[in-house]
Design a protein around this motif. Structure first.
Motif: not given
Lengths: 168, 368
Positions: A117-121, A105-107, A135-141, A129-133
């Motif tokens: 693991g393979a998941n990053s948020n 974690t980085v705060n 699939d990914s999704n990005v939301s901006v507003g 930005v989310n990815t499970d290795g």
């Protein structure tokens, strides 16, 4: 473009912090004669205590290094580094980086990064930005970009009512 | 002489992409072609057969017959169909008035009503609505504005941007003032049909004044702005011919599918008006509640007609408030600056289906 730059900058910063925390192996000191015979550094300012359980090193400028079984601590003014056999924690004002096994974690103000693991948020408030290795999704507003099974879908925000005139 | 930029249109253009919630627009909820065709079964097939050659310059004869049917005594040959209502305003200012003439214009108002004339060197006097009398203009003042060079009076009822509706007596007095002085009276009736109580609806001017010009279109009363169909009704043959001749330098003739679809709208006006009226009254009730909650920010009197209202903003500059509001929230109101009334007034439009949502957002923002 600004958003991409921000992500890139923060990623680089996070990378730099993690690099600091993990600590790459410094090159072995070369045995070279000192040009100045330790004029400013008095041997009394360097303290090294060691035994079978570990070593404590104290250097001028408030630098303390402790090593022991399963871990090490490095304290510098404003920076604390604590490592265990499986993880590490780096703290500096406003920034905290923690790793444990394959989790990290980085705060920092306005931003948090977590990976497992393979998941990053990455969460920067309006930007996520989310990815499970896979699939990914990005939301901006209200704008959302989803990548799933190799397909990309972009959902743009409702741009409101379409009119640009008040003509009679 | 250069014509002034149309300030209201420039403001819309500036916020075309940032305004998400249009709370100041004057056109009511629109409908699709399918919605309109549904009024007359079989019309879809007929639409497909509409011939796309040139149309008749005066307007499709069938459409002119249908439009004439809206009037008490106006004949089809007294109807001249244009593209929207802007075109006949432009034509009137060019074909009827001359440089050096004087025009009295109901004010505040739609900028076309006076800027086109001013660009031709026509002097314009404003006949002001009184905000303390729910924007009723002073009938005593009107004769005082008339000069030897005055050729015409232009009024708008129901009125944009205030929603003011002349009562029958005042409207008749305006006609008499024009008649006594042999002036043309141009009445912008494009909001006719939006009376909140249908019993308040005024007759068409063209039916009651021999030198009257009634202007109408389908944009504000039917929500069919995209058809761009408007028309003039007048019994004055000279005016009619001048406008028809001038139109040769404008659009010449109208859009064929537009005229066909306009015919459906005209034949089904009562139902379309009623759909719009129900929404207008419902939205206006919400707006009345909103203003009751914000008496510290707005001073308002309920209009009797129209799709717009023009309250006074008590928090300072209406322009600054509107600019800030659209930038911060995407909610667009129209400051009075763009009706040449800088200062405290701003326009709300309450004809859209999205009105309740947009108003709730404004309410929440002001409360927060």
């Amino acid at each position: 473009m600004k958003i991409i730059n921000k992500i890139l900058f923060v990623s680089l910063l996070a990378g730099a912090v993690i690099t600091t925390g993990c600590g790459s192996e410094p090159p072995a000191p070369q045995a070279q004669p000192s040009a100045v015979e330790s004029a400013d550094m008095k041997p009394a300012d360097v303290k090294i205590d060691g035994n079978a359980a570990g070593t404590n090193i104290s250097l001028p400028g408030g630098i303390k290094i402790q090593t022991g079984e399963g871990g090490a601590k490095v304290n510098l003014p404003g920076i604390n580094i604590d490592t265990t056999e499986t993880g590490a924690k780096v703290s500096m004002p406003g920034v905290e980086v923690t790793t444990e096994g394959d989790k990290a974690t980085v705060n920092m103000p306005g931003m948090s990064v977590t990976s497992d693991g393979a998941n990053s948020n990455v969460d920067m408030g309006e930007i996520k930005v989310n990815t499970d290795g896979t699939d990914s999704n990005v939301s901006v507003g209200d704008m959302k970009i989803d990548v799933k099974d190799g397909e990309t879908t972009i959902q743009t925000p409702d741009s409101g009512e379409k009119t640009n005139t008040d003509a009679e | 002489m250069q014509i002034r930029p149309f300030e209201l249109e420039r403001y819309f253009a500036r916020h075309e992409f940032s305004a998400k919630y249009l709370l100041g627009s004057s056109d009511p909820e629109a409908m699709s072609i399918a919605d309109l065709l549904a009024f007359e079964p079989g019309s879809e097939e007929e639409l497909k057969r509409v011939w796309l050659g040139y149309t008749e310059s005066l307007g499709d004869p069938a459409l002119r017959r249908d439009i004439a049917g809206l009037y008490e005594s106006v004949a089809p040959e007294e109807i001249l169909v244009f593209t929207g209502a802007e075109e006949p305003i432009f034509a009137f200012m060019h074909a009827v008035l001359e440089p050096g003439d004087h025009l009295v214009v109901h004010f505040p108002g739609y900028q076309s009503h006076y800027s086109v004339a001013q660009s031709r060197g026509i002097e314009v006097s404003h006949w002001h609505g009184n905000p303390n009398r729910n924007w009723a203009p002073d009938l005593v003042e009107l004769p005082e504005l008339i000069r030897s060079k005055t050729r015409a009076i232009l009024i708008c009822t129901p009125h944009n941007p205030t929603g003011y509706l002349f009562d029958r007596s005042s409207w008749q007095q305006v006609i008499e003032i024009a008649r006594e002085r042999d002036l043309y009276l141009f009445c912008d009736e494009v909001y006719r049909g939006t009376e909140h109580d249908p019993a308040d609806q005024l007759p068409h001017l063209a039916d009651h004044y021999e030198k009257g010009i009634s202007l109408n279109c389908l944009s504000k009363n039917c929500g069919l702005a995209g058809l761009r169909t408007g028309w003039i009704a007048t019994k004055d043959r000279d005016i009619y011919n001048r406008l028809a001749t001038f139109k040769d330098y404008l659009t010449i003739c109208n859009c064929a599918p537009g005229e066909y679809l306009a015919g459906i709208a005209v034949r089904n006006m009562p139902q379309i008006f009623e759909q719009q009226r129900v929404r207008l009254v419902s939205n206006l009730n919400l707006l009345a509640e909103f203003f009751a909650r914000h008496t510290d920010l707005f001073s308002w009197q309920r209009p009797r007609a129209g799709t717009v209202t023009f309250p006074r903003y008590l928090g300072g500059s209406a322009l600054e408030f509107c600019d800030w509001l659209v930038a911060e929230t995407g909610i667009m109101l129209i400051p009075g600056t763009f009706f040449d009334m800088p200062g405290e007034y701003l326009r709300f439009g309450y004809g859209r289906a999205s009105f309740a949502d947009a108003l709730a957002r404004l309410d929440a923002y002001l409360a927060g």
